[in-house]
Design an enzyme around this catalytic site. Sequence first.
Site, PDB file in Angstrom:
ATOM      1  N   HIS A  85       0.819  -1.220   0.000  1.00  0.00           N
ATOM      2  CA  HIS A  85       0.000   0.000   0.000  1.00  0.00           C
ATOM      3  C   HIS A  85       0.838   1.248   0.000  1.00  0.00           C
ATOM      4  CE1 HIS A  85      -3.917  -1.430   0.359  1.00  0.00           C
ATOM      5  NE2 HIS A  85      -3.683  -2.128   1.443  1.00  0.00           N
TER       6      HIS A  85
ATOM      7  N   ARG B 164      -5.381  -8.941 -16.217  1.00  0.00           N
ATOM      8  CA  ARG B 164      -4.959 -10.295 -15.830  1.00  0.00           C
ATOM      9  C   ARG B 164      -5.938 -10.812 -14.769  1.00  0.00           C
ATOM     10  NH1 ARG B 164       0.609  -7.990 -16.471  1.00  0.00           N
ATOM     11  NH2 ARG B 164       1.852  -9.482 -17.649  1.00  0.00           N
TER      12      ARG B 164
ATOM     13  N   ARG C 246      -8.407 -10.883 -20.062  1.00  0.00           N
ATOM     14  CA  ARG C 246      -7.801 -12.174 -20.379  1.00  0.00           C
ATOM     15  C   ARG C 246      -8.382 -13.257 -19.466  1.00  0.00           C
ATOM     16  NH1 ARG C 246      -1.410 -12.975 -19.823  1.00  0.00           N
ATOM     17  NH2 ARG C 246      -1.853 -13.049 -17.604  1.00  0.00           N
TER      18      ARG C 246
ATOM     19  N   GLU D 113       1.856 -16.092 -27.658  1.00  0.00           N
ATOM     20  CA  GLU D 113       3.003 -16.273 -26.762  1.00  0.00           C
ATOM     21  C   GLU D 113       3.690 -17.614 -26.991  1.00  0.00           C
ATOM     22  OE1 GLU D 113       1.479 -15.368 -22.842  1.00  0.00           O
ATOM     23  OE2 GLU D 113      -0.346 -16.493 -23.172  1.00  0.00           O
TER      24      GLU D 113
ATOM     25  N   ASN E 149       6.513 -11.604 -22.876  1.00  0.00           N
ATOM     26  CA  ASN E 149       7.208 -12.242 -21.749  1.00  0.00           C
ATOM     27  C   ASN E 149       7.318 -13.744 -22.004  1.00  0.00           C
ATOM     28  OD1 ASN E 149       6.793  -9.694 -20.755  1.00  0.00           O
ATOM     29  ND2 ASN E 149       5.137 -10.281 -19.385  1.00  0.00           N
ATOM     30  N   ASP E 150       6.193 -14.336 -22.375  1.00  0.00           N
ATOM     31  CA  ASP E 150       6.222 -15.770 -22.648  1.00  0.00           C
ATOM     32  C   ASP E 150       6.795 -16.070 -24.027  1.00  0.00           C
ATOM     33  OD1 ASP E 150       5.353 -17.288 -20.401  1.00  0.00           O
ATOM     34  OD2 ASP E 150       3.426 -16.286 -20.586  1.00  0.00           O
TER      35      ASP E 150
ATOM     36  N   ARG F 281      11.732 -18.080 -17.944  1.00  0.00           N
ATOM     37  CA  ARG F 281      11.778 -16.654 -17.594  1.00  0.00           C
ATOM     38  C   ARG F 281      12.071 -16.423 -16.112  1.00  0.00           C
ATOM     39  NH1 ARG F 281       5.394 -15.029 -18.714  1.00  0.00           N
ATOM     40  NH2 ARG F 281       5.384 -13.549 -17.024  1.00  0.00           N
TER      41      ARG F 281
ATOM     42  N   CYS G 254       1.200  -6.808 -25.273  1.00  0.00           N
ATOM     43  CA  CYS G 254       0.858  -6.540 -23.872  1.00  0.00           C
ATOM     44  C   CYS G 254       1.918  -7.082 -22.925  1.00  0.00           C
ATOM     45  CB  CYS G 254      -0.519  -7.087 -23.532  1.00  0.00           C
ATOM     46  SG  CYS G 254      -0.613  -8.868 -23.678  1.00  0.00           S
TER      47      CYS G 254
HETATM   48  C1  PEP Z   1       3.198 -12.250 -21.536  1.00  0.00           C
HETATM   49  O1  PEP Z   1       3.451 -13.448 -21.493  1.00  0.00           O
HETATM   50  O2  PEP Z   1       3.871 -11.411 -22.179  1.00  0.00           O
HETATM   51  C2  PEP Z   1       2.047 -11.700 -20.797  1.00  0.00           C
HETATM   52  C3  PEP Z   1       1.616 -10.470 -20.967  1.00  0.00           C
HETATM   53  O3  PEP Z   1       1.455 -12.515 -19.916  1.00  0.00           O
HETATM   54  P1  PEP Z   1       2.001 -12.886 -18.460  1.00  0.00           P
HETATM   55  O4  PEP Z   1       3.210 -12.042 -18.200  1.00  0.00           O
HETATM   56  O5  PEP Z   1       0.866 -12.624 -17.540  1.00  0.00           O
HETATM   57  O6  PEP Z   1       2.308 -14.344 -18.630  1.00  0.00           O
HETATM   58 MG    MG Z   2       2.001 -14.839 -20.744  1.00  0.00          MG
END
Ligand code: PEP
Ligand code: MG
Length: 574
Positions: A189, A296, A331, A429, A452-453, A463, A500
């Site tokens: 917070h 998310r 999502r 992804e 990211n994935d 990751r 994203c």
């Molecule tokens: C991603 O994989 O880029 C993504 C936005 O999803 P998360 O990071 O929640 O797996």
């Molecule tokens: Mg992802």
Amino acid sequence: MKKLLGKQASSGIAKAKSFVLSYNNFTVKKIDNVNVEEQLSKLTDANLTAEKQILKLRETTAKKLGEEKAQIFDAHIQILKDPEMQLQIETMIKNEKINASFAIQTIAEIFKQIFLSMDDEYMKEREADISDVTTRLIKIVDDIEIQDLTLINEPVIIVAYDLTPSETSQLDPKYVKGFITEIGGRTSHSTIMARTLMIPAIVGVGESIKKIEPNSTILMDGSTGDIIINPSEETVIEFEEKEIKFNKKIELEKTFIDKETVSKDGWKTKVAANIGSVHDLEGAISVSADGVGLFRTEFLYMGAQSWPTEEEQLEAYKTVLEKTEHTVVIRTLDIGGDKTLNYYKFPKEENPFLGYRAIRMQLDNKEVLETQFRALLKASIYGKLAINIPMIATIDEFLKVKGEFKRLEIELEAEGVKIGEYQLGIMVEIPSVVALADKFAKHVDFMSIGTNDLLQYTFAADRMSPSVSYLYQPFNPSILRFINTVITESHKAGKWTAICGELAGEPMLAPVFVGMGLDEFSMSSSSILNIRRVISETDKNAASLLVSDILDLETEEEVKTRINKFFVEHNINL
Ligand code: PEP
Ligand code: MG
């Protein structure tokens, strides 16, 4: 001069005297054979006083920080009045004939542990609320002074074990130039409030924070986590220069609030926000995000003690949709991998990131799928809804999902439920989707690239594993070719594409994605204005040439050098 390092929580530079808050993490002495009736009546009185104090804090916070921030104190009242906690405290006083404050502390510890044991960072941080409320109660019972931070009337940097929400709400940014805490994370917070108040904050400094004496001169840089105690003349000058630069950047960024996201030569795109809860929307709105590019929903599940019901989910989706006039991409549940649930046992797997995750798990658990899909369909009438499916690997999976939505639409209509328009898309992804991007593009309404994935699956590098972190190569031409393929193929089919994942908020890549014609950049709210600025300084035609150049390169380093050259040639600041 001494140096300390903590975690960056809210950026900005400050110089002021330290105001060291008394340690809230105290232990209470146990007293046996007390007069039980007396202790119970002390507890009742303390509850009443605490309630009055919290309501007062609610009122001041609502005035100073707005209604949404004040709602944290509704949660505090709920904790204070929690029948289970009250009952356990009273029972302990009666059964063990001990003092009220010791009983409060013992029971509070049990409740705090329950929250701390949760996997979700956000829920872990809620332990701070229990601590805040019960510390208040103990202080009232034992007649310990509660420091009044509203009395601060000179510039200070607050140094504390942790800042409770009630303490943070008393801070007046006119005098409180920043704060530094021993514990805490990016979702606590105090951190969130610091960002709202736009004061620099550094958290999680650890035990070494105790080296800071009251009234020492402190320099802090919230963007790096650097803390300097009693700095030299030279360091002060260095920080003053940094401060001037930082303030200029912030002032410039602020001019992008309420502006369209448009390139230097007039090409329009969008910068949207990634959110994890209804609360996060406020930050997105404050920087005039062009919608929500990723909600998310797993946090709704991770914050609960059992599967969230259709009604609970509908409430969350409806709130977000109603609060913005832009498109909201929600999502579906992306659980598994590193995200687990307290109330569901995942199968044991050697490689959970390659395993039973997201839509794979939902297609196999019909009830979980139906509850969420029905809630989403019901929410469709409240705004511009786009539904996004994570971890899609094959066309068959997507068609199954589409089929489920159609089936549930019919079911809901038979129940008399009205369904609005909505879009159905996928997260890109997994490399198999990139390979078939042209085919996928025909079936979906949009594609959102989860870099990211996509990075971890492209380079086959976990990751979460530090030993292969060198393979996190967002500037590698391989991943940039993948992204370009997806955008090109979706455009050929007349569909829009977003990114994203974290890369959307990387300023160095913004001109590259402009050159590729990306329709939406979605990122954490704190990056939005900076990316909007970089886009506004980028010429789309020049950026297209940059893209053709870098897609023909071989290594990350070559790409970075080429992009740097672009920034210099076009006079764009990073
Ligand atoms: C991603 O994989 O880029 C993504 C936005 O999803 P998360 O990071 O929640 O797996
Ligand atoms: Mg992802």
